[in-house]
Design an enzyme around this catalytic site. Structure first.
Site, PDB file in Angstrom:
ATOM      1  N   LYS A  92      -9.253  -0.365  -6.067  1.00  0.00           N
ATOM      2  CA  LYS A  92      -9.388   0.245  -4.747  1.00  0.00           C
ATOM      3  C   LYS A  92     -10.752   0.898  -4.602  1.00  0.00           C
ATOM      4  O   LYS A  92     -11.172   1.692  -5.456  1.00  0.00           O
ATOM      5  CB  LYS A  92      -8.283   1.300  -4.572  1.00  0.00           C
ATOM      6  CG  LYS A  92      -8.310   2.087  -3.260  1.00  0.00           C
ATOM      7  CD  LYS A  92      -7.645   1.343  -2.133  1.00  0.00           C
ATOM      8  CE  LYS A  92      -7.746   2.099  -0.817  1.00  0.00           C
ATOM      9  NZ  LYS A  92      -6.623   3.018  -0.626  1.00  0.00           N
ATOM     10  N   HIS A 136       0.864  -1.203   0.000  1.00  0.00           N
ATOM     11  CA  HIS A 136       0.000   0.000   0.000  1.00  0.00           C
ATOM     12  C   HIS A 136       0.893   1.243   0.000  1.00  0.00           C
ATOM     13  O   HIS A 136       1.462   1.599   1.030  1.00  0.00           O
ATOM     14  CB  HIS A 136      -0.915   0.016   1.230  1.00  0.00           C
ATOM     15  CG  HIS A 136      -1.928   1.114   1.199  1.00  0.00           C
ATOM     16  ND1 HIS A 136      -3.281   0.890   1.357  1.00  0.00           N
ATOM     17  CD2 HIS A 136      -1.807   2.454   1.013  1.00  0.00           C
ATOM     18  CE1 HIS A 136      -3.936   2.034   1.279  1.00  0.00           C
ATOM     19  NE2 HIS A 136      -3.055   3.015   1.086  1.00  0.00           N
ATOM     20  N   ASP A 174       1.249   2.662   3.529  1.00  0.00           N
ATOM     21  CA  ASP A 174       0.392   3.835   3.340  1.00  0.00           C
ATOM     22  C   ASP A 174       1.220   5.118   3.440  1.00  0.00           C
ATOM     23  O   ASP A 174       0.709   6.162   3.842  1.00  0.00           O
ATOM     24  CB  ASP A 174      -0.782   3.875   4.331  1.00  0.00           C
ATOM     25  CG  ASP A 174      -1.881   4.814   3.863  1.00  0.00           C
ATOM     26  OD1 ASP A 174      -1.899   5.180   2.671  1.00  0.00           O
ATOM     27  OD2 ASP A 174      -2.717   5.210   4.695  1.00  0.00           O
ATOM     28  N   HIS A 204     -10.601   1.047   1.325  1.00  0.00           N
ATOM     29  CA  HIS A 204     -10.442   2.043   2.396  1.00  0.00           C
ATOM     30  C   HIS A 204     -11.668   1.879   3.281  1.00  0.00           C
ATOM     31  O   HIS A 204     -12.758   2.326   2.927  1.00  0.00           O
ATOM     32  CB  HIS A 204     -10.330   3.469   1.836  1.00  0.00           C
ATOM     33  CG  HIS A 204     -10.095   4.481   2.918  1.00  0.00           C
ATOM     34  ND1 HIS A 204      -8.883   5.098   3.103  1.00  0.00           N
ATOM     35  CD2 HIS A 204     -10.902   4.935   3.913  1.00  0.00           C
ATOM     36  CE1 HIS A 204      -8.954   5.902   4.161  1.00  0.00           C
ATOM     37  NE2 HIS A 204     -10.176   5.822   4.667  1.00  0.00           N
TER      38      HIS A 204
HETATM   39  O1  DOR Z   1      -3.700   9.416   5.474  1.00  0.00           O
HETATM   40  C1  DOR Z   1      -4.013   9.106   4.336  1.00  0.00           C
HETATM   41  N1  DOR Z   1      -3.423   9.686   3.271  1.00  0.00           N
HETATM   42  N2  DOR Z   1      -5.001   8.241   4.151  1.00  0.00           N
HETATM   43  C2  DOR Z   1      -5.506   7.988   2.940  1.00  0.00           C
HETATM   44  O2  DOR Z   1      -6.425   7.206   2.838  1.00  0.00           O
HETATM   45  C3  DOR Z   1      -5.006   8.700   1.753  1.00  0.00           C
HETATM   46  C4  DOR Z   1      -3.632   9.194   1.964  1.00  0.00           C
HETATM   47  C5  DOR Z   1      -3.214  10.218   0.932  1.00  0.00           C
HETATM   48  O3  DOR Z   1      -3.382   9.954  -0.260  1.00  0.00           O
HETATM   49  O4  DOR Z   1      -2.697  11.260   1.308  1.00  0.00           O
HETATM   50 ZN    ZN Z   2      -3.509   4.987   1.375  1.00  0.00          ZN
END
Ligand code: DOR
Ligand code: ZN
Length: 346
Positions: A99, A13, A247, A136
């Site tokens: 997604k 991710h 992430d 998500h």
């Molecule tokens: O903290 C996050 N940032 N959560 C997400 O779901 C998207 C991501 C982003 O793209 O900045």
């Molecule tokens: Zn993410």
């Protein structure tokens, strides 16, 4: 233990963004990870196989010479996603899955799915073609408290979806709650979850106690300590349904340190080191390799990597700031010391 050798890991991710910043973002991930699932929430989002392959080429163009790194593209579901595009994606090995962003749930999710019921024919096509769904898992309902949005999503949407599509492979991305972990644990082998390093290391005090710390703000937001404990237990349990997904989500500093700061922790510059800190604190460094390098590949039916990467106990300081196109981005734990350091490929 002073030295750790592990099969080169994958990041299931990752946000790399697009344009000039790729040259700053891509090398951090490529130095550690062999492959990464590339999130599609660009503006506009990556909604077709053609878009994804174009984006992939731009990522590869930003890859430093001599580094092997395979971007596995994830496509963005909208209310208008065509069943035909699902079939096309299923035939493209450079595409990993689709997604689901509930519209309004997070950064650049405005084009996401408004009505989950109307998505069911598309999910049926994914199930038929064996294409994984990455979720998500938060409701965007403004009436639901932000700390409850994952649990409500699991009860309201994920649980019925799992029951309705018994063959669909689903990853609950960046799971953050005890309830989310329990749901994955109790579901069959086709339901998995990724875990970020920051949710393994920090609870919501890191974000809010003693001052607002915007670089700890992400979505889903950091939760209470008992949730963090559940995540850590899952990550270190050896259960193959839980695997690494950073992430990592860089934003320009000005957009994080702002009256309305963007969600996203920039962890790629120290990704594996942060996971090593979390696993070591749990007394489970011996479980890191399976979590980081085996479980995700096995879930996606891809070969495990063959190269190895070495980590050493050699305290180092995370950089205070990093270039990010014509701006700068602040990595998580900027200026702080981490015990473990990736020493490169074995
Ligand atoms: O903290 C996050 N940032 N959560 C997400 O779901 C998207 C991501 C982003 O793209 O900045
Ligand atoms: Zn993410």
């Amino acid at each position: 233990m002073q030295r750790l050798s592990l099969t080169r890991p994958d990041d299931w991710h990752l946000h790399l963004r697009d344009g000039a910043v790729l040259h700053d973002a891509v090398p951090h991930s490529a130095r550690q990870f062999a492959r990464a699932a590339i999130m599609p929430n660009l503006q506009p989002p990556v909604t077709t196989v053609a878009d994804a392959l174009g984006y992939r080429a731009r990522i590869l163009a930003a890859l430093p010479a001599g580094l092997a790194f395979e971007p596995l593209m994830v496509l963005y579901l909208t209310d208008g996603t065509a069943v035909e595009e699902i079939r096309r994606a299923a035939e493209e090995p450079r595409v990993l899955g689709w997604k689901l962003y509930p519209a309004g749930a997070t950064t650049h999710s405005a084009a996401g799915v408004r009505d989950l019921a109307r998505l069911y024919p598309v999910l049926a096509a994914m199930e038929r073609h064996g294409v994984p769904l990455l979720v998500h898992g938060e409701v965007a309902d403004p009436g639901v408290d932000i700390f409850d949005r994952e649990k409500v999503f699991v009860d309201r949407h994920l649980s019925p979806m799992v029951a309705h599509f018994p063959e669909l492979r689903i990853v609950l991305e960046h799971v953050t709650t005890r309830e989310g972990v329990q749901f994955v644990w109790d579901s069959g082998p086709r339901i998995a979850a990724t875990l970020t390093a920051h949710h393994l290391l920090y609870n919501r005090n890191a974000l809010l106690a003693g001052g607002v710390r915007p670089h700890f703000y992400c979505l889903p937001v950091l939760k209470r300590e008992h949730h963090r404990q559940a995540l850590l237990e899952a990550a270190t349990s050896g259960n193959p349904k839980f695997f690494l997904g950073t992430d990592s989500a860089p934003h320009p500093r000005r957009q994080k340190e702002s009256a309305v700061g963007c969600a996203g922790c920039y962890t790629a510059p120290a990704a594996l080191e942060l996971y090593a800190a979390a696993f070591e604190a749990a007394g489970a460094l011996d479980r890191l390799e399976a979590f980081a390098s085996f479980h995700g590949a096995d879930f996606y039916g891809l070969p495990r990597n063959r190269e190895r990467i070495v980590m050493e106990r050699r305290p180092w300081s995370v950089p205070e700031r990093l270039p990010f196109g014509d701006q700068e981005a602040i990595p998580l734990l900027a200026g702080q010391t981490l015990e473990w350091r990736c020493a490169g490929m074995a």
